[in-house]
Scaffold this active site. Structure first.
Site, PDB file in Angstrom:
ATOM      1  N   TYR A   1      36.875  52.142  43.986  1.00  0.00           N
ATOM      2  CA  TYR A   1      35.468  51.836  44.214  1.00  0.00           C
ATOM      3  C   TYR A   1      34.696  53.048  44.718  1.00  0.00           C
ATOM      4  O   TYR A   1      35.184  53.780  45.591  1.00  0.00           O
ATOM      5  CB  TYR A   1      35.333  50.705  45.234  1.00  0.00           C
ATOM      6  CG  TYR A   1      35.750  49.351  44.715  1.00  0.00           C
ATOM      7  CD1 TYR A   1      36.026  49.146  43.365  1.00  0.00           C
ATOM      8  CD2 TYR A   1      35.856  48.273  45.576  1.00  0.00           C
ATOM      9  CE1 TYR A   1      36.395  47.907  42.887  1.00  0.00           C
ATOM     10  CE2 TYR A   1      36.222  47.017  45.110  1.00  0.00           C
ATOM     11  CZ  TYR A   1      36.496  46.833  43.766  1.00  0.00           C
ATOM     12  OH  TYR A   1      36.859  45.601  43.298  1.00  0.00           O
TER      13      TYR A   1
ATOM     14  N   TRP B   1      42.342  49.904  43.955  1.00  0.00           N
ATOM     15  CA  TRP B   1      40.941  49.508  43.880  1.00  0.00           C
ATOM     16  C   TRP B   1      40.125  50.806  43.905  1.00  0.00           C
ATOM     17  O   TRP B   1      40.018  51.464  44.942  1.00  0.00           O
ATOM     18  CB  TRP B   1      40.557  48.660  45.080  1.00  0.00           C
ATOM     19  CG  TRP B   1      40.873  47.195  45.101  1.00  0.00           C
ATOM     20  CD1 TRP B   1      39.947  46.199  45.250  1.00  0.00           C
ATOM     21  CD2 TRP B   1      42.147  46.533  45.058  1.00  0.00           C
ATOM     22  NE1 TRP B   1      40.583  44.964  45.288  1.00  0.00           N
ATOM     23  CE2 TRP B   1      41.930  45.144  45.163  1.00  0.00           C
ATOM     24  CE3 TRP B   1      43.469  46.992  44.916  1.00  0.00           C
ATOM     25  CZ2 TRP B   1      42.957  44.211  45.146  1.00  0.00           C
ATOM     26  CZ3 TRP B   1      44.497  46.058  44.902  1.00  0.00           C
ATOM     27  CH2 TRP B   1      44.244  44.705  45.011  1.00  0.00           C
TER      28      TRP B   1
ATOM     29  N   ILE C   1      44.829  50.062  37.546  1.00  0.00           N
ATOM     30  CA  ILE C   1      43.553  50.410  38.170  1.00  0.00           C
ATOM     31  C   ILE C   1      42.637  49.190  38.183  1.00  0.00           C
ATOM     32  O   ILE C   1      42.463  48.526  37.165  1.00  0.00           O
ATOM     33  CB  ILE C   1      42.853  51.560  37.419  1.00  0.00           C
ATOM     34  CG1 ILE C   1      43.641  52.867  37.559  1.00  0.00           C
ATOM     35  CG2 ILE C   1      41.413  51.748  37.909  1.00  0.00           C
ATOM     36  CD1 ILE C   1      43.660  53.452  38.955  1.00  0.00           C
ATOM     37  N   LYS C   2      42.064  48.906  39.351  1.00  0.00           N
ATOM     38  CA  LYS C   2      41.041  47.873  39.456  1.00  0.00           C
ATOM     39  C   LYS C   2      39.689  48.558  39.611  1.00  0.00           C
ATOM     40  O   LYS C   2      39.514  49.403  40.489  1.00  0.00           O
ATOM     41  CB  LYS C   2      41.292  46.963  40.647  1.00  0.00           C
ATOM     42  CG  LYS C   2      40.190  45.909  40.831  1.00  0.00           C
ATOM     43  CD  LYS C   2      40.285  45.206  42.172  1.00  0.00           C
ATOM     44  CE  LYS C   2      39.117  44.229  42.341  1.00  0.00           C
ATOM     45  NZ  LYS C   2      39.054  43.640  43.698  1.00  0.00           N
ATOM     46  N   GLN C   3      38.738  48.172  38.765  1.00  0.00           N
ATOM     47  CA  GLN C   3      37.424  48.797  38.808  1.00  0.00           C
ATOM     48  C   GLN C   3      36.345  47.752  38.559  1.00  0.00           C
ATOM     49  O   GLN C   3      36.575  46.759  37.851  1.00  0.00           O
ATOM     50  CB  GLN C   3      37.331  49.898  37.740  1.00  0.00           C
ATOM     51  CG  GLN C   3      36.034  50.680  37.709  1.00  0.00           C
ATOM     52  CD  GLN C   3      35.713  51.339  39.025  1.00  0.00           C
ATOM     53  OE1 GLN C   3      35.013  50.762  39.862  1.00  0.00           O
ATOM     54  NE2 GLN C   3      36.246  52.548  39.226  1.00  0.00           N
TER      55      GLN C   3
END
Length: 359
Positions: free
Chosen positions: A207, A205, A242-244
């Protein structure tokens, strides 16, 4: 299961933005420069990496699960908000979600590729469900019971514990730009290395988190140039996915209130991006080694009646930019069970729709 959303229904949900999003052609970073999702993504892209066969096998298991199996796209159901946002604040609208089994059942019945949640949630039902749907253990969290509230990601358990409960992947958050980020980088780097040793894949994540990023000009937590750089730092840590958050603006490095900080280049704004959200998201993807590491975007916070339309819009932007899927939670679990299933399947319908192609 309800009928799949047609292209015309998707266009109706997009409303006045339908043409901008469905007919856009990207003239910034060409699609033939990207490593795009597909049924052969593991064989075509990931097999060339240093990941162990067990990691590749578990990634393939994720790609082979749920309604999106065999497409190269993934739909992950994440429920870790009860740690930071408080369980009551997260589940009051749908109290059944206090029960971990409801969380996993919602992911299963929606046809999700996997369920990402806490050690407690997954551990409570591991023997019943770990063999039925891919488990992804979220290993660090921010929490708001400490007074005063602060933003910091803290490890809640070990990679070994995640492995023992049957998880095939681990997820972690880094608050890029925060005062604590360098400690978080070290903790997550060590955890991801251990996960790969055990054959588990990793999701980061990525962030941004710094009060200074929100200026009078704009909220730079959602700027394409800054979130893109966060992604590039994330893939450097050996994240497999990838989490965005979806970008909503650009020019964080150019913000006059942040002048003299960081490094950028005018071509990012003149040639590599436009104001179209698909182009902004493609810049995020370019920072994921041109798609060698898949980009999944966040589904965002629940906004009530507009949730279905907003979820479909996010999926269209991610897919047309070259992304790998969505990780959507609050829009689905903060409503009755059947409605949550419908919303998650609407997201999946976008990725199953062959008319919606890479821009």
């Amino acid at each position: 299961m309800a009928d799949m959303l047609t292209t015309s229904k998707i266009a109706d949900l997009l409303g006045p933005e339908a043409r901008t999003l469905l007919e856009h052609r990207c003239e910034t970073i060409a699609k033939d420069q990207l490593h795009l999702p597909g049924p052969d993504f593991i064989d075509r892209v990931m097999v060339h990496t240093d990941r162990k066969p067990a990691v590749l096998g578990n990634l393939q298991r994720l790609f082979n699960a749920g309604r999106l199996q065999g497409t190269g796209y993934i739909s992950i159901f994440p429920v870790d908000q009860a740690i930071e946002h408080a369980a009551g604040a997260s589940f009051a609208m749908h109290p059944a979600m206090f029960d971990p089994e409801t969380i996993v059942r919602l992911a299963l019945e929606s046809g999700c590729s996997g369920v990402a949640s806490t050690f407690g949630v997954l551990g409570a039902v591991a023997r019943k469900y770990a063999h039925k749907i891919p488990f992804i253990a979220k290993i660090n969290h921010n929490e708001f019971l400490s007074y005063p509230n602060t933003y910091d990601q803290t490890l809640f358990g070990s990679v070994e514990k995640a492995f023992e409960m049957g998880a095939i992947g681990v997820g972690a958050t880094i608050y890029w730009g925060s005062e604590q980020s360098r400690r978080q980088i070290q903790e997550v780097s060590d955890a991801f290395e251990r996960a790969h040793e055990l054959g588990m894949f990793t999701i980061l994540w990525c962030y941004l988190r710094n009060g200074a990023f929100k200026t009078k000009t704009q909220d730079n937590h959602l700027a394409a140039d800054l979130t893109g750089q966060a992604n590039h730092l994330g893939v450097t840590l050996h994240a497999d996915i990838i989490k965005q958050k979806l970008p909503e603006n650009n020019g964080g490095y150019l913000d006059p209130e942040l002048k003299g900080w960081g490094k950028t280049h005018k071509l990012i704004y003149d040639k590599l991006t436009t104001s179209n959200p698909i182009d902004l998201t493609r810049y995020q993807l370019a920072n994921c080694y041109m798609g060698r590491i898949g980009l999944i975007n966040s589904g965002g916070a629940s906004a009530g009646e507009s949730d279905l339309a907003e979820a479909v819009k996010t999926a269209v932007i991610n897919k047309r930019a070259g992304g790998m899927g969505l990780i959507a939670g609050r829009r689905a679990f903060q409503r009755p069970f059947a409605e949550g299933v419908k919303l998650l399947q609407a997201i999946q319908d976008v990725y199953l729709n062959r008319d919606i192609a890479i821009a």
